[in-house]
Design an enzyme around this catalytic site. Structure first.
Site, mmCIF file in Angstrom:
data_model
loop_
_atom_site.group_PDB
_atom_site.id
_atom_site.type_symbol
_atom_site.label_atom_id
_atom_site.label_comp_id
_atom_site.label_asym_id
_atom_site.label_seq_id
_atom_site.Cartn_x
_atom_site.Cartn_y
_atom_site.Cartn_z
ATOM 1 N N SER A 146 3.653 10.514 -1.651
ATOM 2 C CA SER A 146 4.029 10.441 -0.227
ATOM 3 C C SER A 146 5.490 10.055 -0.081
ATOM 4 O O SER A 146 6.165 10.498 0.836
ATOM 5 C CB SER A 146 3.106 9.490 0.528
ATOM 6 O OG SER A 146 3.588 8.195 0.538
ATOM 7 N N HIS A 201 2.014 9.179 -9.279
ATOM 8 C CA HIS A 201 1.825 10.507 -8.702
ATOM 9 C C HIS A 201 2.728 11.515 -9.394
ATOM 10 O O HIS A 201 3.616 12.089 -8.775
ATOM 11 C CB HIS A 201 2.121 10.473 -7.209
ATOM 12 C CG HIS A 201 0.986 9.916 -6.416
ATOM 13 N ND1 HIS A 201 1.149 9.216 -5.258
ATOM 14 C CD2 HIS A 201 -0.351 9.961 -6.636
ATOM 15 C CE1 HIS A 201 -0.026 8.856 -4.796
ATOM 16 N NE2 HIS A 201 -0.946 9.284 -5.614
ATOM 17 N N CYS A 223 9.350 -1.634 1.145
ATOM 18 C CA CYS A 223 10.076 -2.012 -0.065
ATOM 19 C C CYS A 223 11.533 -1.583 0.066
ATOM 20 O O CYS A 223 11.813 -0.462 0.503
ATOM 21 C CB CYS A 223 9.404 -1.298 -1.225
ATOM 22 S SG CYS A 223 10.337 -1.355 -2.708
ATOM 23 N N HIS A 250 0.026 0.980 -7.007
ATOM 24 C CA HIS A 250 -0.458 1.024 -5.614
ATOM 25 C C HIS A 250 -1.417 -0.111 -5.275
ATOM 26 O O HIS A 250 -1.650 -0.398 -4.105
ATOM 27 C CB HIS A 250 -1.267 2.305 -5.377
ATOM 28 C CG HIS A 250 -0.470 3.546 -5.420
ATOM 29 N ND1 HIS A 250 -0.678 4.536 -6.347
ATOM 30 C CD2 HIS A 250 0.519 3.972 -4.624
ATOM 31 C CE1 HIS A 250 0.161 5.518 -6.127
ATOM 32 N NE2 HIS A 250 0.899 5.204 -5.091
ATOM 33 N N CYS A 259 2.171 -3.384 -8.172
ATOM 34 C CA CYS A 259 3.561 -3.800 -7.939
ATOM 35 C C CYS A 259 3.574 -5.152 -7.215
ATOM 36 O O CYS A 259 2.818 -5.343 -6.242
ATOM 37 C CB CYS A 259 4.282 -2.753 -7.089
ATOM 38 S SG CYS A 259 5.950 -3.271 -6.695
ATOM 39 N N SER A 299 8.116 8.345 -8.570
ATOM 40 C CA SER A 299 7.285 8.649 -9.739
ATOM 41 C C SER A 299 7.899 9.743 -10.614
ATOM 42 O O SER A 299 7.203 10.327 -11.450
ATOM 43 C CB SER A 299 5.906 9.127 -9.282
ATOM 44 O OG SER A 299 5.425 8.370 -8.241
ATOM 45 N N GLU A 313 -2.387 3.141 -1.554
ATOM 46 C CA GLU A 313 -1.860 1.783 -1.302
ATOM 47 C C GLU A 313 -2.486 1.195 -0.035
ATOM 48 O O GLU A 313 -2.868 0.018 0.000
ATOM 49 C CB GLU A 313 -0.330 1.815 -1.153
ATOM 50 C CG GLU A 313 0.244 0.424 -0.941
ATOM 51 C CD GLU A 313 1.703 0.432 -0.532
ATOM 52 O OE1 GLU A 313 2.505 1.152 -1.151
ATOM 53 O OE2 GLU A 313 2.045 -0.297 0.414
HETATM 54 S S1 SF4 Z 1 8.352 1.675 -4.160
HETATM 55 FE FE1 SF4 Z 1 8.691 -0.529 -4.129
HETATM 56 S S2 SF4 Z 1 6.679 -1.345 -3.645
HETATM 57 FE FE2 SF4 Z 1 6.327 0.723 -4.324
HETATM 58 S S3 SF4 Z 1 5.948 0.562 -6.497
HETATM 59 FE FE3 SF4 Z 1 8.130 0.927 -6.241
HETATM 60 S S4 SF4 Z 1 9.074 -1.116 -6.255
HETATM 61 FE FE4 SF4 Z 1 6.883 -1.356 -5.853
#
Ligand code: SF4
Length: 282
Positions: A224, A41, A195, A76, A98, A267, A128
């Site tokens: 988000s 994003h 996470c 995602h 991920c 991001s 996601e």
């Molecule tokens: S925030 Fe956590 S779950 Fe999401 S892409 Fe990054 S490492 Fe993976």
């Protein structure tokens, strides 16, 4: 003026891995390269990759018109059927989902095989969440607010599995789970799949915002996790600004003395964070 940059600001492990996978395809000379949805994003990064020939597939319908090339699945993740469709089109898949999101896909699928229904604590419509839904085989409900949790009803005879969107706010997750738990379902398994990168980023942002006279949150408008960071910081520091690029930074709004805090969504590239930090010190 002091500038405090959050150590957890910027690309998380999953986003870095996804962007690196796209760059690897470019370096290997693969053509054409597609990403299923923007790889992250962040408009700037997506534009930079587009300049190197990476195209974005915006919809399933668009995918069904493509018959040649490599499709990178972003961090995602996507519903299970998208893998089948990519293969059926004769395209190569590079799966950059991920691993933490992949784990949720496995959980909901396994619970579905045992006949369980699923609750996803998250924002309905988020890519996601849409991806996770696509791995559920039984009934699935997305709950993102206290009202939705209060209204939720479930057949007590059926097992229920509760998971979370990885970037959901930890405190909000606890609150929503508390409401669901009060309904005394006997067969409910609650799995906190938030996470830790998100939690650490949110906690550090809160700590910095409590000390800062002004807080800058950097991230794409569709991110988000950046929006949630903004909400958290705004609660602690009224002078919190959400910027997407360096152009959005209005240094006249920064205090001439005191402390400016900076954090950024998962991001946001490091070079942008560094540029904003430098600008604040001028
Ligand atoms: S925030 Fe956590 S779950 Fe999401 S892409 Fe990054 S490492 Fe993976």
């Amino acid at each position: 003026m002091e500038v405090m940059v959050a150590k957890t600001a910027g690309f998380c492990f999953g986003v870095k891995r996804a962007v690196d996978q796209v760059k690897r395809q470019i370096a290997e000379g693969r053509k054409p390269i597609y990403t299923y949805g923007p790889i992250i994003h962040n408009e700037e990064v997506v534009r930079e990759l587009a300049g190197q020939g990476v195209r974005v597939i915006e919809s399933e319908k668009e995918l069904l018109d493509i018959t040649d090339g490599t499709v990178v699945i972003r961090s995602h993740g996507v519903p299970e059927r998208i893998y089948r469709e990519i293969k059926d089109q004769g395209l190569d898949i590079v799966d950059a989902t991920c691993p933490f999101v992949k784990k949720i896909h496995r959980i909901v699928r396994e619970y579905g095989e045992k006949g369980a229904d699923v609750v996803i604590i998250g924002n309905d419509g988020h890519p996601e969440v849409e991806g996770i839904k696509g791995w559920c085989t039984g009934a699935v409900t997305v709950i993102g607010t206290e009202e939705e949790a209060e209204q939720f009803r479930h057949d007590p005879a059926k097992p229920l599995c509760v998971v979370s969107q990885t970037t959901f706010n930890y405190k909000k997750f606890d609150k929503l789970v508390e409401i669901i738990s009060k309904m005394s379902y006997d067969r409910v398994d609650i799995l906190n799949t938030i996470c830790s990168a998100t939690e650490e980023r949110q906690s550090e942002a809160r700590r910095i915002a409590q000390k800062a006279d002004c807080m800058i949150v950097i991230g794409g408008s569709h991110s988000s996790n950046t929006r949630k960071l903004f909400e958290i910081c705004k609660k602690e520091c009224a002078n919190t600004y959400y910027i997407q690029t360096l152009k959005d930074l209005d240094i006249r709004r920064l205090p001439s003395m005191g402390c400016v805090g900076i954090t950024a969504g998962a991001s946001t590239p490091n070079n942008l964070i560094e540029e904003v930090s430098k600008q604040c010190q001028i």
